[in-house]
Enzyme design. Structure first.
Site, mmCIF file in Angstrom:
data_model
loop_
_atom_site.group_PDB
_atom_site.id
_atom_site.type_symbol
_atom_site.label_atom_id
_atom_site.label_comp_id
_atom_site.label_asym_id
_atom_site.label_seq_id
_atom_site.Cartn_x
_atom_site.Cartn_y
_atom_site.Cartn_z
ATOM 1 N N LYS A 187 38.750 38.863 35.766
ATOM 2 C CA LYS A 187 38.830 39.713 34.576
ATOM 3 C C LYS A 187 37.612 40.615 34.416
ATOM 4 C CE LYS A 187 42.783 38.266 32.804
ATOM 5 N NZ LYS A 187 43.938 39.197 32.734
ATOM 6 N N GLU A 213 42.358 41.499 23.405
ATOM 7 C CA GLU A 213 43.168 40.311 23.196
ATOM 8 C C GLU A 213 42.794 39.312 24.287
ATOM 9 O OE1 GLU A 213 44.133 42.932 24.874
ATOM 10 O OE2 GLU A 213 44.543 41.924 26.781
ATOM 11 N N SER A 227 42.216 33.500 41.384
ATOM 12 C CA SER A 227 41.770 34.472 40.383
ATOM 13 C C SER A 227 40.747 33.924 39.402
ATOM 14 C CB SER A 227 42.977 35.028 39.627
ATOM 15 O OG SER A 227 43.715 33.961 39.061
#
Lengths: 376, 234
Positions: free
Chosen positions: A81, A103, A357
Site C-alpha cells: 500500500k 478509507e 502483498s
C-alpha cells in the site's frame, strides 16, 4: 460515459467532485510525463520505503514447484500500500492540498496514508468500519501513533464499503482543501489508472528479478484481489508477456469478478456484488482487505478479454495457506495474499510467482482464533 | 410577484402517496420521490436512514415505480420527479428506466451521481455545485430538463444551521450563462432559510427537513410545508 477500460470505469460521482477530478487528472497527466515526479517517487521508494523488495524462493511451501515470492511484506509499513500512498502524497503536494482523507479495510492503507502524511506534515483523517477496527486493532493504534485521526464508521456493514462511502462524503464536503488518497485501483477516473501506475513498480521489479535469477519468466503469476491494487501492479509487469498465465484470487465470499455483475459502486462501473436492482450486496471474508463488494474496473476488463483468469479461495483455504507458509518458509503472510498462496498447488505451472502483498502481524489474533476453531 | 417554486423531497414507501398529497395540498409545487440506493454518496444521515428503512421494507425499483404511479393518482398534474443513483438505472436499463418512470407518472428524473456531460441522451434535471466551473454551469444548463438544481453547499444533503453563503455567487454565475429557472437545495431546512434562498433563486428544494417532518405523519408534513409556503409568499 467516459469509460476507461472497455465498458468499465467512468465517473459516477456528484457534480461537486467533477472539478476536483478534472484537476487531479490534469495534475496526474503532467506528473506522469515529468521525470522529476518519478525521480522523487523513486527516491522515496529507495530511501524511505525499502525498494526494491526482494524476490524470495519458497523452497518448501509447494513441493514440485518453484515458487518465487515478491516480498511486499518487507516494504515499510508491511504492505504494498505504501507505493501508492507515497506517490499520491507527492501528487497532493503538487495540488497544494494540505489535508488528506482515506478509507481503510485491513488498516494497511490507513497506516500507509498516516505514514506519508506524517512524513510530509499533512493532516490525515482515516475512515474505518467499526467492525474492521475491532478485527485490526493494532493498525488502529499505529495510525493514531502516526498522528492520524481514525473515524469509526458505524453504518451498514461497518466495513470497507461504508468506510469508502464516508471518505468520499468527507471529500465532497472538503474538496477545496482535501486530497482523497484512495487505497485501491477503484473509484472514479483517473484513480484506477493512477493507482495502477503507482503500483506497477511491483510487477516491473518482480519481472526483472525473476529473469535475472531464473533466466526466464515465470509460467504463472498470482495475486490476491480485493479492490485489486497489488494484483494490477503485479500484472502490469507481465501483461505484454503472452506466455505468462495471470491469475487473480478473490475471497470466495467477496468474489466481485467471479460471481458479480456489471454495476456502479463508488464512482465507477465495474463488476460488483449487487442484486437484480443494483443494490449492493454484503461481502464476507475473514480478510478485512478483501471484504469489499467491488473491484477495480480494469480487472473487469481483463477478465472479459481473457488475459487474466480470476478464481476464488475460501476463508478455510486461506487460513491453511497462512499456517503453511509460516511453517515451511518462516514467513507469516497477511490473510489477503494467503488467498493467492492457497491456489498455488492447483496450477499446472511449475515456475510460479506470487505477490506476497503484506505481512500477517495484523492478522495474528483473528487468524489464530479461526485456525483453532477450524482444527478443533 | 412571481411565485417561488417549492420542491419537497419524500422517500418512496407505503406512506409516500398520502404524504405527497398532503405536501401538495399545503403548497408544494413539485415532489421529488427518492428511489433508495444502498450506498448514496451525495446524501447525509437523514436521507441515508430513510433510504435504509425504505430498502428494508422492500422498496426496490419495481415497488418504487408502483409508488410513483400511486402518488401520481393523488397529486393531479403536480410535477413528480424521481431522484436516485446511477446503480439503479444501470441494473434496470437506462432507457427502460426513463421510459417506465415516465409511464408511471414521472415528469423528469434526477440522478445524483450522473454529472452533466455523461449520458446526455438521458433527459434529466442537472445539478450544479459551488465547485462547478462556468463551463460546467453552461453545459448543465444546456442539458437540463426544465430547471437547474443548485447545490447550495460543498457537501452532502442534510440540515444546516444557516443558508450557505455560496448560493449568491452560484446564482449569479448561473444567471450569467443561462435563463433556465434555478432551484436551490441541500441544507435548506427552515422557513427563514427557504425565504432567504428564494430571494436569490427561483425556487427551493427541501429534503432532509421534510423527511423529518414526514416521520411524524401527513399532518405534521402539511404544517411544515405550509410554513415554508408562507415564508416564500410573504
Amino acid at each position: 460515459m467516459t469509460a476507461s477500460f472497455g465498458e468499465y470505469g467512468g465517473r459516477y460521482v456528484p457534480e461537486t467532485l467533477v472539478p476536483a477530478l478534472d484537476e487531479l487528472e490534469a495534475a496526474w497527466r503532467a506528473a506522469r510525463d515529468d521525470e522529476a515526479f518519478w525521480a522523487e517517487v523513486g527516491e522515496l521508494g529507495r530511501t524511505y520505503a525499502g525498494r526494491p523488495t526482494p524476490l524470495t524462493v519458497a523452497e518448501r511451501f509447494a513441493p514440485g514447484k518453484r515458487v518465487s515470492l515478491k516480498r511486499e511484506d518487507l516494504l515499510h509499513t508491511g504492505a504494498h500500500k505504501l507505493n501508492n500512498a507515497l506517490g499520491q502524497a507527492v501528487l497532493a503536494r503538487r495540488l497544494g492540498k494540505r489535508r488528506v482523507v482515506a478509507e481503510t479495510g485491513a488498516g494497511q492503507h490507513g497506516v500507509a496514508t498516516a505514514t506519508v502524511c506524517a512524513r510530509f506534515g499533512l493532516q490525515c483523517v482515516v475512515y474505518m468500519g467499526a467492525e474492521d477496527m475491532r478485527r485490526q486493532r493494532p493498525n488502529v493504534e499505529r495510525m493514531r501513533l502516526l498522528g492520524a485521526e481514525v473515524r469509526p464508521v458505524e453504518i451498514g456493514t461497518r466495513t470497507l464499503k461504508e468506510a469508502t462511502s464516508e471518505a468520499i462524503r468527507d471529500w465532497i464536503s472538503n474538496v477545496e482543501t482535501t486530497h482523497y488518497l484512495i487505497g485501491s485501483c477503484v473509484g472514479p477516473a483517473p484513480y484506477p489508472e493512477l493507482v495502477r501506475e503507482l503500483q506497477a513498480v511491483v510487477g516491473r521489479e518482480a519481472r526483472a528479478q525473476h529473469l535475472e535469477r531464473e533466466g526466464r519468466l515465470p509460467e504463472a503469476v498470482l495475486a490476491c484481489v480485493g479492490g485489486g491494487s497489488n494484483a494490477i501492479g503485479t500484472f502490469a509487469g507481465f501483461l505484454e508477456d503472452e506466455g505468462v498465465e495471470l491469475v487473480g484470487v478473490e475471497a470466495a465470499g467477496a468474489a466481485s469478478l467471479s460471481s458479480g455483475r456489471t454495476g456502479v459502486l463508488h464512482g465507477a462501473r465495474s463488476s460488483i456484488l449487487a442484486d437484480d436492482d443494483g443494490q449492493i450486496v454484503d461481502a464476507h471474508s475473514i480478510s478485512a482487505g478483501l471484504d469489499y463488494p467491488g473491484v477495480g474496473p480494469e480487472h473487469a476488463w481483463l477478465r472479459d478479454t481473457g488475459r487474466v483468469r480470476y478464481v476464488t479461495a475460501t476463508d478455510e483455504e486461506a487460513l491453511r495457506a497462512f499456517r503453511r507458509l509460516a511453517e515451511t518458509e518462516g514467513i507469516v503472510p497477511a490473510l489477503e495474499p494467503a488467498h493467492a498462496l492457497a491456489r498455488v498447488a492447483d496450477l499446472d505451472a511449475e515456475l510460479v510467482l506470487v505477490c506476497l502483498s503484506g505481512r500477517g502481524d495484523k492478522d495474528l489474533d483473528e487468524a489464530l482464533r479461526a485456525l483453532a476453531a477450524l482444527e478443533a | 410577484m412571481v411565485r417561488k417554486a417549492l420542491v419537497v423531497y419524500l422517500m418512496a414507501g407505503a406512506e409516500a402517496p398520502e404524504l405527497a398529497e398532503a405536501a401538495v395540498d399545503a403548497g408544494a409545487d413539485l415532489v421529488e420521490l427518492g428511489f433508495p440506493f444502498s450506498d448514496p454518496l451525495a446524501d447525509g444521515p437523514v436521507v441515508r436512514r430513510a433510504a435504509e428503512r425504505a430498502l428494508a421494507s422492500g422498496m426496490r425499483t419495481r415497488a418504487c415505480l408502483e409508488c410513483l404511479a400511486a402518488t401520481r393518482e393523488r397529486v393531479g398534474e403536480t410535477p413528480l420527479v424521481p431522484m436516485t443513483y446511477a446503480a439503479l438505472l444501470e441494473a434496470y436499463g437506462w432507457e427502460r428506466f426513463a421510459d417506465d418512470a415516465r409511464a408511471h407518472g414521472a415528469t423528469s428524473l434526477i440522478v445524483a451521481d450522473l454529472p452533466a456531460g455523461e449520458r446526455p441522451e438521458l433527459r434529466r434535471v442537472q445539478l450544479v455545485a459551488p465547485t462547478s466551473t462556468d463551463e460546467r454551469l453552461a453545459l448543465a444548463a444546456h442539458e437540463t430538463d426544465g430547471w437547474l438544481y443548485l447545490v447550495t453547499v460543498t457537501g452532502t444533503t442534510g440540515v444546516r444551521d444557516a443558508l450557505s453563503p455560496a448560493l449568491g455567487p452560484l446564482v449569479a454565475r448561473a444567471r450569467a450563462v443561462s435563463d433556465v429557472p434555478l432551484y436551490a437545495g441541500f441544507g435548506i431546512s427552515t422557513p427563514a432559510q427557504a425565504a432567504a434562498a428564494a430571494e436569490l433563486a427561483d425556487g427551493v428544494v427541501v429534503g432532509s427537513a421534510a423527511l423529518l417532518a414526514a416521520e411524524e405523519g401527513p399532518g405534521a408534513l402539511a404544517r411544515f410545508v405550509s410554513s415554508l409556503r408562507a415564508a416564500l409568499d410573504a
